[in-house]
Write an enzyme that holds these catalytic residues in place. Structure first.
Site, PDB file in Angstrom:
ATOM      1  N   GLU A   1       9.204  16.721  14.833  1.00  0.00           N
ATOM      2  CA  GLU A   1       9.727  16.427  13.499  1.00  0.00           C
ATOM      3  C   GLU A   1       9.118  17.408  12.501  1.00  0.00           C
ATOM      4  OE1 GLU A   1       8.328  12.850  11.461  1.00  0.00           O
ATOM      5  OE2 GLU A   1      10.410  12.383  10.997  1.00  0.00           O
TER       6      GLU A   1
ATOM      7  N   CYS B   1      13.213  10.839   7.372  1.00  0.00           N
ATOM      8  CA  CYS B   1      13.187  10.443   8.784  1.00  0.00           C
ATOM      9  C   CYS B   1      14.587  10.493   9.363  1.00  0.00           C
ATOM     10  CB  CYS B   1      12.624   9.038   8.898  1.00  0.00           C
ATOM     11  SG  CYS B   1      13.501   7.893   7.834  1.00  0.00           S
TER      12      CYS B   1
ATOM     13  N   GLU C   1       8.699   1.611  11.335  1.00  0.00           N
ATOM     14  CA  GLU C   1       9.776   2.598  11.171  1.00  0.00           C
ATOM     15  C   GLU C   1       9.115   3.959  11.144  1.00  0.00           C
ATOM     16  OE1 GLU C   1      13.316   0.361   8.770  1.00  0.00           O
ATOM     17  OE2 GLU C   1      12.513   2.238   8.008  1.00  0.00           O
TER      18      GLU C   1
ATOM     19  N   LYS D   1       0.880  -1.175   0.000  1.00  0.00           N
ATOM     20  CA  LYS D   1       0.000   0.000   0.000  1.00  0.00           C
ATOM     21  C   LYS D   1       0.914   1.222   0.000  1.00  0.00           C
ATOM     22  CE  LYS D   1      -2.618   3.344   1.406  1.00  0.00           C
ATOM     23  NZ  LYS D   1      -1.772   4.378   0.775  1.00  0.00           N
TER      24      LYS D   1
HETATM   25  P1  NAD Z   1       1.926   8.702   7.027  1.00  0.00           P
HETATM   26  O1  NAD Z   1       1.962   8.038   8.358  1.00  0.00           O
HETATM   27  O2  NAD Z   1       0.975   9.804   6.818  1.00  0.00           O
HETATM   28  O3  NAD Z   1       1.576   7.633   5.889  1.00  0.00           O
HETATM   29  C1  NAD Z   1       2.342   6.460   5.685  1.00  0.00           C
HETATM   30  C2  NAD Z   1       1.484   5.413   4.987  1.00  0.00           C
HETATM   31  O4  NAD Z   1       0.405   5.037   5.838  1.00  0.00           O
HETATM   32  C3  NAD Z   1       0.829   5.904   3.694  1.00  0.00           C
HETATM   33  O5  NAD Z   1       0.821   4.859   2.747  1.00  0.00           O
HETATM   34  C4  NAD Z   1      -0.579   6.236   4.139  1.00  0.00           C
HETATM   35  O6  NAD Z   1      -1.513   6.187   3.066  1.00  0.00           O
HETATM   36  C5  NAD Z   1      -0.823   5.142   5.162  1.00  0.00           C
HETATM   37  N1  NAD Z   1      -1.860   5.446   6.153  1.00  0.00           N
HETATM   38  C6  NAD Z   1      -2.356   6.647   6.521  1.00  0.00           C
HETATM   39  N2  NAD Z   1      -3.305   6.497   7.454  1.00  0.00           N
HETATM   40  C7  NAD Z   1      -3.406   5.175   7.707  1.00  0.00           C
HETATM   41  C8  NAD Z   1      -4.218   4.375   8.581  1.00  0.00           C
HETATM   42  N3  NAD Z   1      -5.125   4.926   9.367  1.00  0.00           N
HETATM   43  N4  NAD Z   1      -4.047   3.040   8.594  1.00  0.00           N
HETATM   44  C9  NAD Z   1      -3.121   2.473   7.785  1.00  0.00           C
HETATM   45  N5  NAD Z   1      -2.343   3.160   6.925  1.00  0.00           N
HETATM   46  C10 NAD Z   1      -2.479   4.496   6.882  1.00  0.00           C
HETATM   47  O7  NAD Z   1       3.423   9.147   6.704  1.00  0.00           O
HETATM   48  P2  NAD Z   1       3.934  10.006   5.457  1.00  0.00           P
HETATM   49  O8  NAD Z   1       3.451  11.408   5.641  1.00  0.00           O
HETATM   50  O9  NAD Z   1       3.628   9.301   4.182  1.00  0.00           O
HETATM   51  O10 NAD Z   1       5.516   9.939   5.661  1.00  0.00           O
HETATM   52  C11 NAD Z   1       6.210  10.798   6.486  1.00  0.00           C
HETATM   53  C12 NAD Z   1       6.502  10.157   7.826  1.00  0.00           C
HETATM   54  O11 NAD Z   1       7.156   8.906   7.636  1.00  0.00           O
HETATM   55  C13 NAD Z   1       7.441  10.967   8.704  1.00  0.00           C
HETATM   56  O12 NAD Z   1       6.988  10.976  10.031  1.00  0.00           O
HETATM   57  C14 NAD Z   1       8.747  10.195   8.621  1.00  0.00           C
HETATM   58  O13 NAD Z   1       9.628  10.365   9.695  1.00  0.00           O
HETATM   59  C15 NAD Z   1       8.283   8.797   8.489  1.00  0.00           C
HETATM   60  N6  NAD Z   1       9.309   7.995   7.864  1.00  0.00           N
HETATM   61  C16 NAD Z   1      10.047   7.143   8.642  1.00  0.00           C
HETATM   62  C17 NAD Z   1      11.070   6.408   8.073  1.00  0.00           C
HETATM   63  C18 NAD Z   1      11.928   5.470   8.893  1.00  0.00           C
HETATM   64  O14 NAD Z   1      12.691   4.752   8.288  1.00  0.00           O
HETATM   65  N7  NAD Z   1      11.848   5.467  10.205  1.00  0.00           N
HETATM   66  C19 NAD Z   1      11.334   6.519   6.704  1.00  0.00           C
HETATM   67  C20 NAD Z   1      10.556   7.398   5.949  1.00  0.00           C
HETATM   68  C21 NAD Z   1       9.538   8.131   6.533  1.00  0.00           C
END
Ligand code: NAD
Length: 504
Positions: free
Chosen positions: A390, A289, A255, A180
């Site tokens: 963040e 991140c 993550e 997804k």
């Molecule tokens: P997000 O949490 O908004 O979305 C991530 C994924 O989850 C997307 O595919 C989204 O459609 C899905 N999603 C959203 N709501 C959901 C729900 N209720 N249930 C299940 N899935 C759902 O994150 P983002 O804005 O896409 O990415 C940015 C964030 O990701 C930042 O906080 C960043 O630090 C983190 N990140 C962490 C790492 C790591 O390796 N630790 C790497 C990259 C990004």
């Protein structure tokens, strides 16, 4: 700049299909917001079909995927080759959707994706169990078997790289996948599905559901047919994922966010520090991140280092993401830009010293997209929200410390614990600090190099579990203990506990 509009919709059982909802979202170029680049199918009603496809491919093992580790190794290796062959096309697609510069995609995301696929190709035939002969002569054999169906939920900042990181070990282990991708960056997830199929993956092994997270993610978590959820994204979403996964006790790998410190002692090589700090804070537009978004620097060298880093920042060129000369591109969306600008506004309202940047860029190409100046905020106290939260954009804060103890306390003064950098020419001091900083990765005298051979994951609210390396295989494998009785005769000493003396 006009680009042809492509369609990306659910990819199930080896076919990209029309979404059952009949709905499509429009995706616009973040660097040129009038330019529609894609129609993205809303797969909210297709989750069941994708999960069933993955489940049947696993349970039936008609294709031999689960049992034939050489098939899996060959597929992953070929997929790595195809990623390399298609590198420039994939890099362009990744940059177009995310706003990351073309150099970032071409020199970073795409070759690293190929390396990840290659690494786990090499692991597929080395999933060794072990055995032990017991003191009574019996034998216990520990088999390692794939867990089943894996849901991979990924963010928008490294769409292909993170998807590969989450799924290549699952595929190597013999699992099947429902991916997804983030709603606004589905393109390279679909491309990865096609690449795996071209490399020989049977249909149903790797499925993709495009569309919104709230519906599709929630449905995946509810499904009892999913065994593992590997999620990368925001900490708040991660907490929700963990709660929802509990209903059917799925394994969870998370993550999440980071607020990573670069800790610089006065004996460090400041020229190298200035380069690495600038790179670490502004790579991928700071939408990472792993971004080294907090510079913690020893009092005596703060002024000098701030001046050096500020000069480097002034030399950075912000521009359209597909322009070879751009060092930073536009942020991924209006929403993300507004979030970042709110933090910058908070810096001004908190009376902090914004030394460089601090504005949305305007004029020419900048009016067409979400361009923000790379920004440095000096003397940011630990009480500031810029220090604790963040930001996920091109904003670097600077905070000074007096001694080692204070440096460690400041480094650990957030809820996150993803990564850190330690800079010193005294290796014992660097090691002491590396041990005390609560982070899953500590770079010593460098920052933000992350080969697949390096484990990746967080302490505290930055996550649970590790991706990369052979450690990642553990998430996708079950240990099964098979006990083999080697003795003769109808009785065993332990049967006597129930059957009594007279029968022995
Ligand atoms: P997000 O949490 O908004 O979305 C991530 C994924 O989850 C997307 O595919 C989204 O459609 C899905 N999603 C959203 N709501 C959901 C729900 N209720 N249930 C299940 N899935 C759902 O994150 P983002 O804005 O896409 O990415 C940015 C964030 O990701 C930042 O906080 C960043 O630090 C983190 N990140 C962490 C790492 C790591 O390796 N630790 C790497 C990259 C990004």
């Amino acid at each position: 700049m006009s680009t042809s509009v492509q369609r990306f919709s659910p990819y199930i059982n080896g076919v990209m299909m029309e979404p059952s909802s009949g709905k499509f979202f429009q995706r616009f170029d973040p660097g040129d917001k009038g330019n529609m680049i894609a129609l993205v199918g809303d797969g909210s009603r297709d989750v069941g079909a994708a999960v069933d496809a993955a489940r049947e491919a696993f349970d039936g093992d008609r294709s031999g995927w689960v049992s034939d580790y050489r098939l899996r190794a060959r597929v992953l290796l070929r997929a790595a080759d195809i990623v390399r062959e298609r590198a420039s096309e994939l890099a362009r697609l990744e940059s177009l959707f995310t706003g990351k510069t073309i150099r970032t995609s071409r020199l970073g995301d795409i070759p690293r994706t190929a390396e990840i696929l290659e690494f786990y190709a090499g692991a597929a035939d080395k999933l060794l169990g072990y055995s032990q002969q017991l003191r009574n002569g019996d034998v216990t054999v520990l088999l390692r078997q794939p867990v089943g169906v894996v849901a991979a939920i990924t963010p928008w900042n490294f769409p292909l790289l993170i998807l590969a990181r989450q799924t290549a070990p699952a595929l190597a282990a013999g699992c099947t996948v429902v991916a997804k991708p983030a709603t606004i960056t589905p393109a390279t997830a679909i491309e990865l599905a096609k690449i795996l199929e071209k490399a020989g993956a049977p249909p149903g092994i790797f499925n993709v559901v495009t569309g919104p997270g709230e519906t599709i993610g929630a449905e995946l978590l509810k499904s009892p047919k999913i065994d593992v959820v590997n999620f990368t994204g925001e900490t708040t979403t991660g907490k929700m994922i963990m709660q929802n996964a509990a209903s059917s006790l799925k394994r969870v790998v998370l993550e999440l966010g980071g607020k990573n410190p670069n800790i610089v002692f006065e004996d460090a090589d400041l020229e190298q520090v200035a380069n690495a700090v600038t790179y670490g804070a502004f790579a991928n537009n700071g939408e990472s991140c792993a971004a080294g978004s907090r510079l913690l620097v020893q009092r005596n060298v703060r002024k000098k280092l701030v001046e050096m880093v500020s000069n480097k920042i002034r030399g950075l060129r912000v521009g359209y993401q597909l322009d070879e000369t751009s060092d930073l591109g536009p942020l991924v969306s209006q929403q993300q830009m507004e979030k970042v600008l709110e933090y910058v506004a908070a810096a001004f309202s908190e009376g902090l010293d914004v030394v460089v940047g601090g504005r949305r860029l305007s004029g020419g190409v900048f009016d067409k997209g979400f361009y923000v100046e790379p920004t440095l905020v000096d003397q940011t106290p630990p009480t500031s929200k810029l220090f604790r939260e963040e930001i996920f954009g091109p904003v670097l804060t600077v905070t000074e410390f007096e001694n080692e103890e204070e440096a460690v306390a400041l480094a650990n003064a957030t809820v996150y614990g993803l990564a850190a950098g330690v800079w010193s020419n005294d290796s014992r001091k660097a090691m002491r600090v590396a041990e005390k900083v609560k982070a899953g990765t500590v770079w010593v005298n460098t920052y933000y190099t992350l080969p697949v051979e390096q484990p990746w994951g967080g302490f505290k609210e930055s996550g649970i579990g590790r991706n990369n390396t052979i450690l990642a295989l553990e998430h996708y494998l079950e240990w099964k203990g098979v006990y083999i009785d080697t003795q003769k005769g109808p009785m065993r000493p332990y049967y006597g506990i129930v059957l009594g003396q007279k029968q022995s």
